[in-house]
Motif scaffolding. Structure first.
Motif, PDB file in Angstrom:
ATOM      1  N   LEU A 185       0.821  -1.206   0.000  1.00 55.88           N
ATOM      2  CA  LEU A 185       0.000   0.000   0.000  1.00 55.88           C
ATOM      3  C   LEU A 185       0.863   1.267   0.000  1.00 55.88           C
ATOM      4  O   LEU A 185       0.557   2.241  -0.701  1.00 55.88           O
ATOM      5  N   LYS A 186       1.943   1.261   0.765  1.00 52.38           N
ATOM      6  CA  LYS A 186       2.781   2.459   0.824  1.00 52.38           C
ATOM      7  C   LYS A 186       3.549   2.670  -0.477  1.00 52.38           C
ATOM      8  O   LYS A 186       3.564   3.782  -1.034  1.00 52.38           O
ATOM      9  N   GLU A 187       4.191   1.614  -0.984  1.00 55.77           N
ATOM     10  CA  GLU A 187       5.123   1.793  -2.092  1.00 55.77           C
ATOM     11  C   GLU A 187       4.465   1.715  -3.464  1.00 55.77           C
ATOM     12  O   GLU A 187       5.035   2.233  -4.432  1.00 55.77           O
ATOM     13  N   PHE A 188       3.291   1.076  -3.561  1.00 59.61           N
ATOM     14  CA  PHE A 188       2.666   0.899  -4.873  1.00 59.61           C
ATOM     15  C   PHE A 188       1.327   1.623  -4.997  1.00 59.61           C
ATOM     16  O   PHE A 188       0.672   1.522  -6.034  1.00 59.61           O
ATOM     17  N   LEU A 231      -9.698   6.823  -5.780  1.00 64.42           N
ATOM     18  CA  LEU A 231      -9.545   5.866  -4.700  1.00 64.42           C
ATOM     19  C   LEU A 231      -9.716   6.508  -3.341  1.00 64.42           C
ATOM     20  O   LEU A 231     -10.181   5.868  -2.399  1.00 64.42           O
ATOM     21  N   SER A 232      -9.347   7.762  -3.203  1.00 68.35           N
ATOM     22  CA  SER A 232      -9.320   8.405  -1.894  1.00 68.35           C
ATOM     23  C   SER A 232     -10.061   9.739  -1.923  1.00 68.35           C
ATOM     24  O   SER A 232     -10.141  10.401  -2.959  1.00 68.35           O
ATOM     25  N   VAL A 233     -10.574  10.139  -0.739  1.00 70.14           N
ATOM     26  CA  VAL A 233     -11.173  11.468  -0.581  1.00 70.14           C
ATOM     27  C   VAL A 233     -10.215  12.373   0.194  1.00 70.14           C
ATOM     28  O   VAL A 233     -10.608  13.395   0.738  1.00 70.14           O
ATOM     29  N   ASP A 264     -26.342  14.238   6.406  1.00 69.73           N
ATOM     30  CA  ASP A 264     -25.950  14.197   7.813  1.00 69.73           C
ATOM     31  C   ASP A 264     -24.881  13.149   8.088  1.00 69.73           C
ATOM     32  O   ASP A 264     -24.411  13.020   9.236  1.00 69.73           O
ATOM     33  N   ASP A 265     -24.502  12.368   7.077  1.00 72.19           N
ATOM     34  CA  ASP A 265     -23.554  11.278   7.271  1.00 72.19           C
ATOM     35  C   ASP A 265     -22.157  11.673   6.822  1.00 72.19           C
ATOM     36  O   ASP A 265     -21.973  12.533   5.945  1.00 72.19           O
ATOM     37  N   LEU A 266     -21.172  10.998   7.428  1.00 73.30           N
ATOM     38  CA  LEU A 266     -19.797  11.091   6.968  1.00 73.30           C
ATOM     39  C   LEU A 266     -19.458   9.813   6.214  1.00 73.30           C
ATOM     40  O   LEU A 266     -19.799   8.706   6.655  1.00 73.30           O
ATOM     41  N   VAL A 267     -18.772   9.958   5.079  1.00 75.18           N
ATOM     42  CA  VAL A 267     -18.380   8.794   4.291  1.00 75.18           C
ATOM     43  C   VAL A 267     -16.910   8.894   3.948  1.00 75.18           C
ATOM     44  O   VAL A 267     -16.325   9.986   3.898  1.00 75.18           O
ATOM     45  N   THR A 268     -16.308   7.748   3.736  1.00 71.57           N
ATOM     46  CA  THR A 268     -14.932   7.655   3.255  1.00 71.57           C
ATOM     47  C   THR A 268     -14.874   6.486   2.295  1.00 71.57           C
ATOM     48  O   THR A 268     -15.874   5.785   2.095  1.00 71.57           O
ATOM     49  N   THR A 269     -13.740   6.231   1.674  1.00 70.14           N
ATOM     50  CA  THR A 269     -13.648   5.123   0.729  1.00 70.14           C
ATOM     51  C   THR A 269     -13.064   3.891   1.414  1.00 70.14           C
ATOM     52  O   THR A 269     -12.411   3.977   2.462  1.00 70.14           O
ATOM     53  N   VAL A 270     -13.288   2.741   0.798  1.00 66.37           N
ATOM     54  CA  VAL A 270     -12.683   1.503   1.288  1.00 66.37           C
ATOM     55  C   VAL A 270     -11.165   1.645   1.301  1.00 66.37           C
ATOM     56  O   VAL A 270     -10.481   1.187   2.227  1.00 66.37           O
ATOM     57  N   PHE A 271     -10.614   2.296   0.282  1.00 66.26           N
ATOM     58  CA  PHE A 271      -9.158   2.489   0.212  1.00 66.26           C
ATOM     59  C   PHE A 271      -8.648   3.289   1.414  1.00 66.26           C
ATOM     60  O   PHE A 271      -7.629   2.922   2.021  1.00 66.26           O
ATOM     61  N   ASP A 272      -9.332   4.362   1.750  1.00 65.57           N
ATOM     62  CA  ASP A 272      -8.908   5.155   2.904  1.00 65.57           C
ATOM     63  C   ASP A 272      -8.975   4.350   4.193  1.00 65.57           C
ATOM     64  O   ASP A 272      -8.089   4.451   5.057  1.00 65.57           O
ATOM     65  N   LEU A 275      -5.968   1.872   4.247  1.00 69.62           N
ATOM     66  CA  LEU A 275      -4.720   2.494   4.672  1.00 69.62           C
ATOM     67  C   LEU A 275      -4.686   2.650   6.194  1.00 69.62           C
ATOM     68  O   LEU A 275      -3.639   2.434   6.835  1.00 69.62           O
ATOM     69  N   ALA A 276      -5.810   3.018   6.784  1.00 67.18           N
ATOM     70  CA  ALA A 276      -5.862   3.153   8.239  1.00 67.18           C
ATOM     71  C   ALA A 276      -5.693   1.806   8.923  1.00 67.18           C
ATOM     72  O   ALA A 276      -4.963   1.681   9.917  1.00 67.18           O
ATOM     73  N   ALA A 277      -6.354   0.774   8.391  1.00 67.07           N
ATOM     74  CA  ALA A 277      -6.259  -0.552   8.997  1.00 67.07           C
ATOM     75  C   ALA A 277      -4.833  -1.085   8.955  1.00 67.07           C
ATOM     76  O   ALA A 277      -4.342  -1.686   9.923  1.00 67.07           O
ATOM     77  N   TYR A 278      -4.135  -0.863   7.837  1.00 63.09           N
ATOM     78  CA  TYR A 278      -2.763  -1.359   7.687  1.00 63.09           C
ATOM     79  C   TYR A 278      -1.723  -0.434   8.329  1.00 63.09           C
ATOM     80  O   TYR A 278      -0.554  -0.790   8.399  1.00 63.09           O
TER      81      TYR A 278
END
Length: 525
Positions: A185-188, A231-233, A264-272, A275-278
């Motif tokens: 995820l970091k390098e590619f 991929l990202s917001v 009223d909702d907050l959303v993010t992407t699976v990709f974001d 990155l947080a999970a890893y």
């Protein structure tokens, strides 16, 4: 006399009944009407029997069972030589394959073609006893060596097939996979973006995820159903999310993700979220992040995994880079050959391994035959085990909703079956390539190689011909898998996955297990 072996009490009773009726199917029907005359002798002396008569006896049992009880009460383990015949009849083919490929790659995943293994430029033989779980196409891996294929073996014991071996401690394979994912995820995806096009078209990484408030932060909810244009917001507002951590007890990771407002909702992407999970940091995001690859305390860095696996962080880093570079240069010709993992959380580890292929555009490189089947362990738990006292909720993550509180594995399995999860009734005829335990109690004919079985497996061609003759028709072949493309999932959006903290890839150390984990019962039809 041929190579077949049969229980002496069974064959003696069969010959006695058949002599009077002259009809093998009718003889078997009468014999099973009083099966207690031979069942108590199961496991006692077996005697030789000619191949033709062995095929006739097995065919009579199959034809009678199909006619009286239905085809699903004829069952065979997928590795049995009789599995193709049983599948063609509409019987239950029992598989020991993990459910993770279907969850990540899609329900229509049919596995690789025979030449895919030989074409692979980079092969990871991952897990123990690979020769027992691989398909008959195994020689294709060896054939690829003549084309410059590199093979890396990962497991608790070295193998002569490989160019390199990473020896991991038993049950910690998932930690190594997570650390490799961190590097990819970091390098590619951040330092360079060679796989962005693949990710946008073939994965769920650009899909939006709704966030739910929890303890002055947020936790991932479900997919909104829509994809973002990137991929990202990243670049605007950010919030802190709480993610599961199991390496230090049931804990919580506090990391930040960029967000957009959807009403009223907050959303993010699976990709974001990924990155947080890893633990792949970006400037300006809140939370606790690894300081670099050499951080041993924050998951999931190469140095962090070394504490659990025993694999040097430098070797995990090298393997991840080789996988990414080879996938980039060859257009996704990297392969993982999965083997048995010594942990009750093997499904979690398999999903972390699969994520490596999804991220690098190698989704067809999971070298395991797919296709429909009834998972063996749940099948035995339902038909061969009684009530259990397991606490399914004990494995839920720290911020779970209590969905499994005070529930047993059997109750969850029954719920899954009621909701359409594939299952077959208990078998009357069961064909096995090796001993399994426990066995369903009401099996009339147990076909297998060891002395505890009634009959050794007859020749498949002779048996097919005998079934066709006794049934008065032809036996259809088992349908093959269809290779269909679809989006691959790195967020397995299911309530049971969220409850266990396994909707995104994670690592669970070996330890407490269950007869059947609810995460193993998640299937997308």
């Amino acid at each position: 006399m041929g190579g077949s072996q049969v229980n002496q009490a069974l064959v003696r009773r069969y010959f006695e009944v058949r002599e009077g009726l002259r009809d093998p199917v009718a003889a078997w029907a009468k014999l099973t009407g009083n099966s207690q005359q031979y069942r108590p002798a199961r496991g006692e002396r077996r005697v030789p029997l000619d191949d033709g008569t062995a095929a006739e006896l097995a065919a009579a049992a199959i034809v009678h069972t199909v006619a009286l009880h239905g085809a699903e009460q004829v069952a065979a383990l997928a590795t049995s030589p009789l599995a193709r015949l049983v599948g063609g009849l509409g019987g239950a083919v029992l598989t020991e394959h993990p459910c993770a490929p279907e969850q990540v790659l899609g329900a229509r995943f049919a596995g690789p073609r025979a030449d895919d293994w030989a074409r692979g430029a980079y092969v990871l033989l991952w897990g123990e006893n690979n020769r027992l779980v691989r398909t008959a196409d195994t020689p294709w891996v060896i054939a690829g060596r003549y084309k410059g294929q590199k093979v890396v073996a990962i497991g608790t014991h070295p193998t002569r097939l490989s160019d390199e071996t990473l020896v991991v401690r038993p049950g910690t394979d998932g930690a190594l996979a997570m650390a490799m994912g961190h590097v990819l995820l970091k390098e590619f995806f951040l330092d360079r973006t060679p796989f962005d096009g693949h990710a946008m078209e073939w994965t769920d990484l650009p899909f939006l995820v709704r966030l739910r408030e929890r303890e002055e932060a947020y936790v991932p909810g479900g997919l909104t159903g829509g994809a973002f244009g990137r991929l990202s917001v990243y670049g605007g507002e950010a919030v802190e999310v709480l993610l599961p951590r199991f390496d230090d007890g049931p804990g919580v990771l506090r990391r930040g993700v960029p967000v957009l407002r959807d009403g009223d909702d907050l959303v993010t992407t699976v990709f974001d979220l990924l990155l947080a999970a890893y633990g792949v940091a970006r400037p300006g995001l809140p939370g606790l992040w690894p300081s670099g690859y050499d951080d041993r305390h924050e998951p999931y860095t190469p140095a962090w995994q070394e504490t659990y696996t025993g694999v040097a962080g430098s070797r995990a880093l090298k393997t991840a880079r080789e996988l990414g570079v080879t996938a980039e240069k060859t257009g996704g010709r990297c392969v993982i050959v999965p083997g048995r993992l010594e942990t009750p959380h093997a499904d979690t580890a398999y999903r972390a391994m699969l994520a490596l292929l999804v991220l690098t555009g190698c989704g067809g490189g999971w070298a395991q035959v797919g296709g429909a089947g009834i998972p063996l362990v749940p099948y035995l738990c339902l038909h061969a085990c009684g009530e259990d006292r397991s606490d399914v909720g004990a494995l839920s993550w720290a911020l779970a909703e209590g969905l499994f509180a005070r529930r047993t594995a059997r109750s969850v399995l029954l719920e899954a079956v009621r909701d359409g999860w594939p299952m077959a009734p208990p078998p009357r005829v069961l064909a096995l390539p090796r001993p399994i335990y426990p066995l369903p109690p009401e099996v009339d004919l147990l076909i297998g190689p060891d002395d505890h079985c009634d009959l050794s497996p007859p020749d498949p061609d002779l048996l097919t011909a005998a079934v066709a003759r006794l049934a008065g028709g032809t036996v259809p072949a088992e349908p093959g898998g269809v290779r269909e493309a679809g989006r691959m999932r790195l967020l397995v959006d299911h309530a049971w996955m969220h409850e266990y903290g396994e909707a995104l890839p994670t690592y669970r150390p070996p330890g407490l297990g269950l007869p059947v984990k609810p995460t193993q019962l998640v299937r997308f039809m």
